[in-house]
Design an enzyme around this catalytic site. Structure first.
Site, mmCIF file in Angstrom:
data_model
loop_
_atom_site.group_PDB
_atom_site.id
_atom_site.type_symbol
_atom_site.label_atom_id
_atom_site.label_comp_id
_atom_site.label_asym_id
_atom_site.label_seq_id
_atom_site.Cartn_x
_atom_site.Cartn_y
_atom_site.Cartn_z
ATOM 1 N N ALA A 119 0.828 -1.206 0.000
ATOM 2 C CA ALA A 119 0.000 0.000 0.000
ATOM 3 C C ALA A 119 0.863 1.256 0.000
ATOM 4 O O ALA A 119 1.926 1.297 0.630
ATOM 5 C CB ALA A 119 -0.911 0.007 1.223
ATOM 6 N N GLY A 183 25.682 -7.197 19.124
ATOM 7 C CA GLY A 183 24.522 -6.692 19.852
ATOM 8 C C GLY A 183 24.143 -7.631 20.971
ATOM 9 O O GLY A 183 23.813 -8.792 20.719
ATOM 10 N N GLU A 206 29.297 -6.482 22.378
ATOM 11 C CA GLU A 206 28.365 -5.452 22.836
ATOM 12 C C GLU A 206 29.136 -4.180 23.177
ATOM 13 O O GLU A 206 30.130 -4.218 23.909
ATOM 14 C CB GLU A 206 27.599 -5.943 24.071
ATOM 15 C CG GLU A 206 26.759 -4.894 24.777
ATOM 16 C CD GLU A 206 25.754 -4.210 23.874
ATOM 17 O OE1 GLU A 206 25.794 -2.962 23.793
ATOM 18 O OE2 GLU A 206 24.935 -4.904 23.243
ATOM 19 N N HIS A 444 0.894 -26.229 45.197
ATOM 20 C CA HIS A 444 2.177 -26.867 45.482
ATOM 21 C C HIS A 444 2.243 -28.219 44.792
ATOM 22 O O HIS A 444 1.253 -28.941 44.782
ATOM 23 C CB HIS A 444 2.332 -27.068 46.996
ATOM 24 C CG HIS A 444 3.553 -27.839 47.387
ATOM 25 N ND1 HIS A 444 4.801 -27.267 47.416
ATOM 26 C CD2 HIS A 444 3.710 -29.150 47.758
ATOM 27 C CE1 HIS A 444 5.686 -28.182 47.791
ATOM 28 N NE2 HIS A 444 5.041 -29.332 48.011
#
Length: 465
Positions: A119, A183, A206, A444
């Site tokens: 679009a 990264g 990093e 539990h």
């Protein structure tokens, strides 16, 4: 082609877009959704879902690999395992296909018209869609922009050849012997951990002083311990500079300024994502921006009347569940309902090993906001269910106001703690206090008992520690 006229046009069929369209259809709005690829967006097709499939496969392979060494504490032994990554990818693709077909079916059920193509805005009410059969013009009373985001590409490490994004990493035919990850955020660590379990020699580079900087150091400490156990090399305060001349190594500037080469068959770049705002003709409608993102208000309205924006294209946090909540809200607003964005928290999860989840404020964030708080932390080393899952390294933490005990934040790190995120979000959204959580019976043996114990500890009387 004859122009399509509709009440609501949604551009992008990712988590935010398709949820918006489905909800609008349910509310009886004449809705059209445009998508150039498969429905589901990045999250479903090349992000959240396929990455979790790979992470699961890697975890299973790591388990049987440990068993093959003869040192498995459960006493299980077997011969040396192998993985056919191609078959793993086929299994992952099968899951994606089922889900994308499911989304298409849900859109059809809600009577949403789907248009396949790209679009481009002509004005605030009109788009032209490039389809296989030609240009389809769509005119709408209201438009929702849900175009998502794309991986950030570094100019000195352009995608191609050995340099890949997370999209290519999820479709590799073989496990790379040596993988460098540029990264140290959640995407890099999730995939880096997975490939380390599959047998890659992984190095993470990093630039910041530590990994997963969006989470506090207390939460990420068990993750760092596990990375070391997997043999992952971590270089913090280091900057990637580019590939070697032979494209067989990543050149890195270390913290001390020295330069080193990291041998790598593949270099996975995961330095973030940017909003997908290009090639949509947005210049034709000139929306206000917040940096690279589309600026919105608390109802996701943009600066142009009748144009909304949701999801990653509007900024952080770039999370699918945020986009979904925005999409649902916008559909209801367009249908005439009174809605606004008043969420107290958006849980964030890192699917590393162990997993990390955070909802609301951390202790440091609460104190920085001037709040006097009580903090309760309960370790999984004192939780029976965690012991049986070999997941004792981690904890649940609750942050509450000191005066009235209103819960401000909940965090956890540990095996399977992503499933606690719903309880964390519910407690914060419902305005629960420490006494509410402490007084609720938790089954539990479950990991959830640690949530109750953390609340009890914040109140000064934990039972199992």
């Amino acid at each position: 082609m004859k122009d399509i006229i509709c009440k609501l046009l949604v551009i992008g069929a990712g988590p935010g877009g398709y949820v918006c369209a489905i909800r609008a259809g349910q509310l009886g709005l004449d809705t059209v959704i445009v998508e150039a690829a498969r429905p589901g967006g990045t999250c479903l097709t090349v992000g959240c879902i396929p990455s979790k499939a790979l992470i699961h496969a890697a975890g299973e392979f790591a388990k049987v690999s440990d068993m093959a060494t003869g040192s498995d504490p459960l006493g299980i032994s077997l011969t040396r395992p192998a993985i056919e990554l191609g078959r793993t990818v086929e299994w992952k693709d099968g899951i994606v296909s089922r889900l994308t077909n499911g989304v298409a079916g849900l859109l059809k059920k809600a009577k949403v018209k789907q248009v396949d193509g790209w679009a481009r805005f002509r004005d605030g009410k009109t788009v032209a869609v490039e389809t296989e059969t030609g240009v389809q013009v769509i005119r709408a009373e209201t438009v929702v922009i849900a175009t998502g985001s794309v991986p950030v590409e570094l100019p000195f490490l352009p995608f191609g050849g050995p340099v890949i994004s997370s999209t290519e990493a999820l479709s590799l035919a073989t496990v790379p012997d040596r993988l460098a990850v540029v990264g140290g955020g959640y995407i890099g660590l999730e995939l880096g951990t997975a490939f380390a379990k599959l047998g890659s020699r992984v190095t993470i580079v990093e630039a910041l002083p530590r990994l997963l900087a969006q989470y506090d150091a207390e939460l990420t400490r068990p993750v760092m311990k596990r990375l070391a156990g997997l043999g992952v090399e971590v270089l913090t305060g280091a900057k990637a500079k580019g590939m070697s001349k032979k494209s067989d190594a990543l050149i890195v500037e270390a913290q001390d300024g020295s330069e080193k080469k990291i041998a790598a068959d593949r270099v996975l770049v995961t330095v973030g994502r940017r909003p997908a705002v290009e090639s949509w003709g947005l210049e034709e409608i000139d929306l206000d921006r917040n940096g690279p993102f589309i600026r919105i208000d608390d109802q996701c309205r943009t600066s142009m009347r009748g144009v909304y924006a949701i999801g990653d294209v509007t900024g952080e946090p770039m999370l699918a569940h945020r986009a979904m909540a925005q999409g649902e809200m916008v559909a209801e607003i367009v249908a005439g309902e009174r809605r606004g964005w008043d969420k107290r928290c958006i849980p964030a999860i890192c699917f590393t090993d162990p997993e990390v989840v955070s909802a609301g404020l951390t202790p440091d964030e609460a104190k920085a906001a001037g709040r006097d708080v009580k903090v309760g932390l309960f370790p999984f080393s004192a939780n029976g269910r965690a012991m049986t899952l070999q997941g004792e390294d981690g904890f649940v933490r609750i942050v509450a106001r000191a005066d009235n005990h209103l819960i401000l934040g909940m965090q956890a790190v540990g095996q399977g703690v992503s499933e606690l995120s719903a309880a964390f979000g519910l407690a914060i959204e419902m305005g629960a206090r420490l006494e509410d959580v402490a007084g609720t019976i938790h089954a539990h043996p479950t990991l959830g008992e640690a949530v109750q114990e953390a609340a009890l500890r914040a109140l000064g009387h934990a039972l199992h520690i």
